[in-house]
Scaffold this motif. Sequence first.
Motif, PDB file in Angstrom:
ATOM      1  N   THR A 162      -9.305  10.570 -44.512  1.00 42.57           N
ATOM      2  CA  THR A 162     -10.326  11.143 -43.633  1.00 42.57           C
ATOM      3  C   THR A 162     -11.685  10.501 -43.886  1.00 42.57           C
ATOM      4  O   THR A 162     -12.425  10.197 -42.940  1.00 42.57           O
ATOM      5  CB  THR A 162     -10.411  12.666 -43.844  1.00 42.57           C
ATOM      6  N   ALA A 163     -12.031  10.283 -45.146  1.00 45.37           N
ATOM      7  CA  ALA A 163     -13.314   9.660 -45.475  1.00 45.37           C
ATOM      8  C   ALA A 163     -13.392   8.244 -44.913  1.00 45.37           C
ATOM      9  O   ALA A 163     -14.411   7.852 -44.329  1.00 45.37           O
ATOM     10  CB  ALA A 163     -13.522   9.648 -46.989  1.00 45.37           C
ATOM     11  N   VAL A 164     -12.329   7.474 -45.067  1.00 45.99           N
ATOM     12  CA  VAL A 164     -12.318   6.107 -44.526  1.00 45.99           C
ATOM     13  C   VAL A 164     -12.408   6.149 -43.004  1.00 45.99           C
ATOM     14  O   VAL A 164     -13.157   5.390 -42.385  1.00 45.99           O
ATOM     15  CB  VAL A 164     -11.059   5.342 -44.991  1.00 45.99           C
ATOM     16  N   GLY A 165     -11.660   7.071 -42.384  1.00 43.69           N
ATOM     17  CA  GLY A 165     -11.705   7.203 -40.934  1.00 43.69           C
ATOM     18  C   GLY A 165     -13.093   7.549 -40.425  1.00 43.69           C
ATOM     19  O   GLY A 165     -13.555   7.014 -39.414  1.00 43.69           O
ATOM     20  N   MET A 166     -13.798   8.437 -41.125  1.00 45.28           N
ATOM     21  CA  MET A 166     -15.153   8.802 -40.725  1.00 45.28           C
ATOM     22  C   MET A 166     -16.113   7.625 -40.882  1.00 45.28           C
ATOM     23  O   MET A 166     -17.005   7.434 -40.053  1.00 45.28           O
ATOM     24  CB  MET A 166     -15.650   9.996 -41.549  1.00 45.28           C
ATOM     25  N   MET A 167     -15.932   6.826 -41.929  1.00 42.88           N
ATOM     26  CA  MET A 167     -16.800   5.660 -42.103  1.00 42.88           C
ATOM     27  C   MET A 167     -16.577   4.645 -40.993  1.00 42.88           C
ATOM     28  O   MET A 167     -17.520   4.022 -40.512  1.00 42.88           O
ATOM     29  CB  MET A 167     -16.581   5.023 -43.474  1.00 42.88           C
ATOM     30  N   VAL A 168     -15.322   4.484 -40.573  1.00 44.24           N
ATOM     31  CA  VAL A 168     -15.024   3.553 -39.487  1.00 44.24           C
ATOM     32  C   VAL A 168     -15.572   4.087 -38.166  1.00 44.24           C
ATOM     33  O   VAL A 168     -16.120   3.350 -37.352  1.00 44.24           O
ATOM     34  CB  VAL A 168     -13.499   3.306 -39.404  1.00 44.24           C
ATOM     35  N   TRP A 212     -20.061  -2.049 -38.920  1.00 49.07           N
ATOM     36  CA  TRP A 212     -20.105  -2.746 -40.202  1.00 49.07           C
ATOM     37  C   TRP A 212     -20.473  -4.200 -39.990  1.00 49.07           C
ATOM     38  O   TRP A 212     -19.868  -4.897 -39.192  1.00 49.07           O
ATOM     39  CB  TRP A 212     -18.756  -2.635 -40.920  1.00 49.07           C
ATOM     40  N   LYS A 213     -21.489  -4.656 -40.706  1.00 48.28           N
ATOM     41  CA  LYS A 213     -21.935  -6.054 -40.664  1.00 48.28           C
ATOM     42  C   LYS A 213     -21.510  -6.734 -41.956  1.00 48.28           C
ATOM     43  O   LYS A 213     -21.580  -6.146 -43.032  1.00 48.28           O
ATOM     44  CB  LYS A 213     -23.461  -6.147 -40.538  1.00 48.28           C
ATOM     45  N   ILE A 214     -21.074  -7.971 -41.847  1.00 47.25           N
ATOM     46  CA  ILE A 214     -20.673  -8.747 -43.024  1.00 47.25           C
ATOM     47  C   ILE A 214     -21.898  -9.425 -43.596  1.00 47.25           C
ATOM     48  O   ILE A 214     -22.669 -10.041 -42.861  1.00 47.25           O
ATOM     49  CB  ILE A 214     -19.607  -9.790 -42.656  1.00 47.25           C
ATOM     50  N   LYS A 215     -22.075  -9.296 -44.906  1.00 49.03           N
ATOM     51  CA  LYS A 215     -23.188  -9.978 -45.561  1.00 49.03           C
ATOM     52  C   LYS A 215     -22.803 -11.441 -45.715  1.00 49.03           C
ATOM     53  O   LYS A 215     -21.812 -11.766 -46.356  1.00 49.03           O
ATOM     54  CB  LYS A 215     -23.474  -9.345 -46.914  1.00 49.03           C
ATOM     55  N   LYS A 228     -18.721  -8.122 -48.971  1.00 46.22           N
ATOM     56  CA  LYS A 228     -19.863  -7.215 -48.976  1.00 46.22           C
ATOM     57  C   LYS A 228     -20.200  -6.877 -47.533  1.00 46.22           C
ATOM     58  O   LYS A 228     -20.461  -7.757 -46.722  1.00 46.22           O
ATOM     59  CB  LYS A 228     -21.055  -7.850 -49.672  1.00 46.22           C
ATOM     60  N   CYS A 229     -20.153  -5.592 -47.236  1.00 46.12           N
ATOM     61  CA  CYS A 229     -20.425  -5.115 -45.878  1.00 46.12           C
ATOM     62  C   CYS A 229     -21.622  -4.173 -45.901  1.00 46.12           C
ATOM     63  O   CYS A 229     -21.853  -3.466 -46.877  1.00 46.12           O
ATOM     64  CB  CYS A 229     -19.228  -4.385 -45.313  1.00 46.12           C
ATOM     65  N   ILE A 230     -22.343  -4.172 -44.804  1.00 43.52           N
ATOM     66  CA  ILE A 230     -23.507  -3.307 -44.665  1.00 43.52           C
ATOM     67  C   ILE A 230     -23.222  -2.308 -43.552  1.00 43.52           C
ATOM     68  O   ILE A 230     -22.962  -2.709 -42.416  1.00 43.52           O
ATOM     69  CB  ILE A 230     -24.756  -4.150 -44.326  1.00 43.52           C
TER      70      ILE A 230
END
Length: 103
Positions: free
Chosen positions: A54-60, A65-68, A90-92
């Motif tokens: 659920t936590a991963v799903g909410m973050m998505v 998400w931008k790639i550094k 590394k993602c922002i």
Amino acid sequence: MRDPDSWEDPNEFKPERFLASFESGQEDALKYIPFGSGRRGCPGVNLSYIFGGTAVGMMVQCFDWKIKGEKVDMEEAIGGLNLTMAHPLKCIPVARTLNPLTL
């Protein structure tokens, strides 16, 4: 788990200390892995997997998400029990904003 008589540098994070137990076939090392194993395993392991998903799903869902950097370097690191990236990704996170006109 922090007994200096049982562990060298007990307050240091050294997961490689368990490799010798696994390679020699000792099952005593299983009691130190997260959630345990066998009949003494954590009864909440399934619930934690649900919350993790659920936590991963909410973050998505809630972030873009931008790639550094310019591109992802997929070179693999040598050694270990699993494959890891030689140069970690590394993602922002960028919060998504809701446009009230589209609701």
